[in-house]
Design a protein around this motif. Structure first.
Motif, PDB file in Angstrom:
ATOM      1  N   ASP A  84      -0.101   2.174   0.447  1.00 63.21           N
ATOM      2  CA  ASP A  84      -0.230   1.015  -0.447  1.00 63.21           C
ATOM      3  C   ASP A  84       1.019   0.843  -1.300  1.00 63.21           C
ATOM      4  O   ASP A  84       1.491  -0.269  -1.516  1.00 63.21           O
ATOM      5  N   GLU A  85       1.551   1.954  -1.823  1.00 63.78           N
ATOM      6  CA  GLU A  85       2.719   1.860  -2.710  1.00 63.78           C
ATOM      7  C   GLU A  85       3.910   1.302  -1.928  1.00 63.78           C
ATOM      8  O   GLU A  85       4.689   0.509  -2.454  1.00 63.78           O
ATOM      9  N   ALA A  86       4.052   1.702  -0.663  1.00 57.19           N
ATOM     10  CA  ALA A  86       5.111   1.117   0.174  1.00 57.19           C
ATOM     11  C   ALA A  86       4.882  -0.389   0.288  1.00 57.19           C
ATOM     12  O   ALA A  86       5.818  -1.183   0.148  1.00 57.19           O
ATOM     13  N   VAL A  98      -0.960   7.395 -14.392  1.00 60.34           N
ATOM     14  CA  VAL A  98       0.218   6.602 -14.006  1.00 60.34           C
ATOM     15  C   VAL A  98      -0.218   5.270 -13.400  1.00 60.34           C
ATOM     16  O   VAL A  98       0.271   4.209 -13.774  1.00 60.34           O
ATOM     17  N   ASP A  99      -1.166   5.312 -12.474  1.00 57.68           N
ATOM     18  CA  ASP A  99      -1.672   4.048 -11.935  1.00 57.68           C
ATOM     19  C   ASP A  99      -2.449   3.292 -13.007  1.00 57.68           C
ATOM     20  O   ASP A  99      -2.425   2.060 -13.051  1.00 57.68           O
ATOM     21  N   GLY A 100      -3.111   4.019 -13.898  1.00 53.97           N
ATOM     22  CA  GLY A 100      -3.817   3.373 -15.015  1.00 53.97           C
ATOM     23  C   GLY A 100      -2.851   2.610 -15.900  1.00 53.97           C
ATOM     24  O   GLY A 100      -3.103   1.458 -16.281  1.00 53.97           O
ATOM     25  N   GLU A 150      -5.307  -3.689  -5.375  1.00 59.36           N
ATOM     26  CA  GLU A 150      -5.246  -2.394  -4.708  1.00 59.36           C
ATOM     27  C   GLU A 150      -5.159  -1.235  -5.696  1.00 59.36           C
ATOM     28  O   GLU A 150      -5.532  -0.102  -5.369  1.00 59.36           O
ATOM     29  N   GLU A 151      -4.674  -1.508  -6.912  1.00 63.29           N
ATOM     30  CA  GLU A 151      -4.465  -0.431  -7.871  1.00 63.29           C
ATOM     31  C   GLU A 151      -5.769   0.212  -8.341  1.00 63.29           C
ATOM     32  O   GLU A 151      -5.798   1.375  -8.708  1.00 63.29           O
ATOM     33  N   SER A 152      -6.826  -0.582  -8.339  1.00 68.75           N
ATOM     34  CA  SER A 152      -8.097  -0.058  -8.833  1.00 68.75           C
ATOM     35  C   SER A 152      -8.545   1.139  -7.987  1.00 68.75           C
ATOM     36  O   SER A 152      -9.042   2.143  -8.507  1.00 68.75           O
ATOM     37  N   PHE A 153      -8.347   1.048  -6.675  1.00 69.34           N
ATOM     38  CA  PHE A 153      -8.633   2.175  -5.778  1.00 69.34           C
ATOM     39  C   PHE A 153      -7.787   3.386  -6.173  1.00 69.34           C
ATOM     40  O   PHE A 153      -8.274   4.515  -6.237  1.00 69.34           O
ATOM     41  N   HIS A 154      -6.518   3.141  -6.499  1.00 72.14           N
ATOM     42  CA  HIS A 154      -5.616   4.243  -6.844  1.00 72.14           C
ATOM     43  C   HIS A 154      -6.111   5.005  -8.060  1.00 72.14           C
ATOM     44  O   HIS A 154      -6.116   6.230  -8.107  1.00 72.14           O
ATOM     45  N   GLN A 155      -6.513   4.242  -9.075  1.00 65.44           N
ATOM     46  CA  GLN A 155      -6.935   4.902 -10.307  1.00 65.44           C
ATOM     47  C   GLN A 155      -8.251   5.646 -10.106  1.00 65.44           C
ATOM     48  O   GLN A 155      -8.420   6.778 -10.528  1.00 65.44           O
TER      49      GLN A 155
HETATM   50 FE   LIG Z   1      -0.677   2.532  -7.348  1.00 66.27          FE
END
Ligand SMILES: [Fe+2]
Ligand SMILES: [Fe+2]
Lengths: 327, 109
Positions: free
Chosen positions: A84-86, A138-140, A167-172
């Motif tokens: 995802d970050e890519a 960090v994602d938060g 997509e960030e919500s999944f990361h956190q």
């Molecule tokens: Fe992220």
């Protein structure tokens, strides 16, 4: 700051400029083919490139743990997150290209140290608990920064941010869940989590950038509605959000001055070490050299793939042209 | 690396960049809807552009169909509302259903 960062409306304006200003004032988006002041274009390219580089370099600290994830489940999650970050990096390079920037050139500027990326990715990931803490903090912090950017005045940037925020919500959440699992584990696992929190808390607060009275670009960026909140406002919001999450998790945030202030309706917190921030952002953090070296190596080692794909495409094109000529 | 080697490497980078054209990507999010522009990417050819578009823009079932078009093949009008290209649509109000008064007692209109 007062003379160089006057709002665009305060200067003598051309008709085009006036039209641009009105579009911003009416809260409408600027789109790629619109006329825009050179400063607006430059500021956006700088901010979007810096953001894109952060996503790309940001793959490394967590990527460090993919081969050593403790279970297949965690490994699959971590792979998806890093992928995802890519993707985030590419959405943003794509947005920068609508402003006339060239992705290849931006990469070269990153490798030459001429463009920056977020200071947070220059810290090492020492244990698997760091993977959880990066997701949570960090994602938060990135979410806090990025949600208001979904309303940024430049259309392609705002749209890239909407995609990223989804997509960030999944990361956190995967990070927080990972930490909850470790906190239910052994005493040693709980110590690992607390140790990771101790190391990442202050660098996470630095992610919002220098304090408002030292932030060079904030006033102009807010006038142009590229940014919607100041660094300090976003930092406070992040602290207020995070304290109850830390309590629920059962960890202590490493700041003895962290305390609810009923008059302000916010948490007070201690002084951030801005010298450390300056040191890390200017290239002297614990992992700066390593991060750029890894990015450079990947770029150089991938060169033959890029060349081979281009050669193959050229060959196919030529073959097709010959066939068409013969027909 | 020798300076000559470095120079040739830079020249290659230069060449590759120009040979991986920019593609615009359009995704149909589900049956019954139009393809919508979602962003762009670089690829050596059409097939690679489709593969990359799949990985980049539809990692979470965002689409059932993808179009990729070389950016240089897109002809565009200026989206600027000052542009006369869009002017005629603003003065033809009769093109919109709200232009017509229909009595309240006429159902399903
Ligand atoms: Fe992220
Ligand atoms: Fe991201």
């Amino acid at each position: 700051m007062t003379t160089t960062n006057t709002a665009p409306a305060a200067e003598p304006v051309t008709e085009l400029e006036e039209h641009f200003n009105r579009t911003i004032q009416r809260d409408q988006r600027i789109e790629p083919r619109d006329w825009m002041p050179e400063g607006y274009r430059k500021t956006l390219i700088r901010q979007i490139a810096q953001h894109a580089h952060s996503e790309i370099i940001g793959m490394q600290p967590e990527g460090n743990w993919i081969t050593r994830a403790p279970s297949l489940r965690r490994k699959a999650i971590l792979l998806a997150k890093v992928q995802d970050e890519a993707g985030h990096g590419l959405y943003l390079y794509s947005a920068a290209e609508t402003l006339g920037a060239d992705r290849g050139e931006l990469t070269e500027r990153l490798l030459a140290g001429k463009q920056k990326y977020s200071s947070i990715f220059n810290y090492p990931t020492l244990t698997f608990a760091d993977v959880g803490v990066i997701g949570w903090l960090v994602d938060g912090a990135a979410i806090c920064n990025q949600v208001p950017l979904c309303r940024s005045s430049y259309g392609p940037y705002a749209r890239a941010m909407i995609r990223i925020c989804k997509e960030e919500s999944f990361h956190q959440r995967q990070g927080y869940e990972l930490l909850m699992t470790m906190m239910r584990g052994t005493e040693e696992q709980r110590r690992m989590v607390q140790d990771a929190v101790n190391r990442w808390w202050w660098p996470s607060l630095m992610m919002f950038g220098p304090p408002d009275d030292q932030s060079k670009h904030t006033a102009q960026s807010m006038a142009w509605k590229i940014k919607r909140h100041t660094n300090d406002e976003l930092r406070q919001k992040f602290v207020d959000m995070t304290v109850p999450q830390a309590e629920a998790l059962g960890v202590t945030l490493p700041d003895p001055e962290l305390k609810w202030n009923p008059e302000r309706g916010h948490y007070d917190f201690g002084q951030i070490d801005w010298d450390e921030f300056q040191r890390v952002i200017s290239g002297n953090g614990p992992c700066n050299a390593q991060r750029i070296a890894a990015r450079k190596r990947a770029h150089e080692e991938g060169a033959w793939v890029r060349e081979a794909a281009a050669a193959y495409a050229r060959k196919q094109r030529e073959r097709q042209q010959r066939q068409e000529a013969a027909a | 690396m020798s300076s000559a080697g470095k120079a040739s490497e830079q020249a290659t980078t230069e060449k590759v960049r120009h040979e991986w054209p920019l593609y615009e990507v359009f995704v149909r999010s589900k049956r019954g809807l139009n393809h919508v522009h979602v962003g762009s990417l670089h690829a050596a050819d059409d097939e690679m552009a489709l593969r990359h578009a799949r990985d980049l823009y539809t990692r979470r079932n965002e689409g059932v169909s993808i179009w990729v078009v070389k950016a240089e093949h897109i002809a565009a009008s200026s989206p600027d509302e000052k542009d006369p290209f869009f002017a005629p649509s603003a003065d033809k109000v009769y093109r919109h259903p709200t232009f017509y008064d229909i009595p309240e007692n006429v159902p399903h209109m």
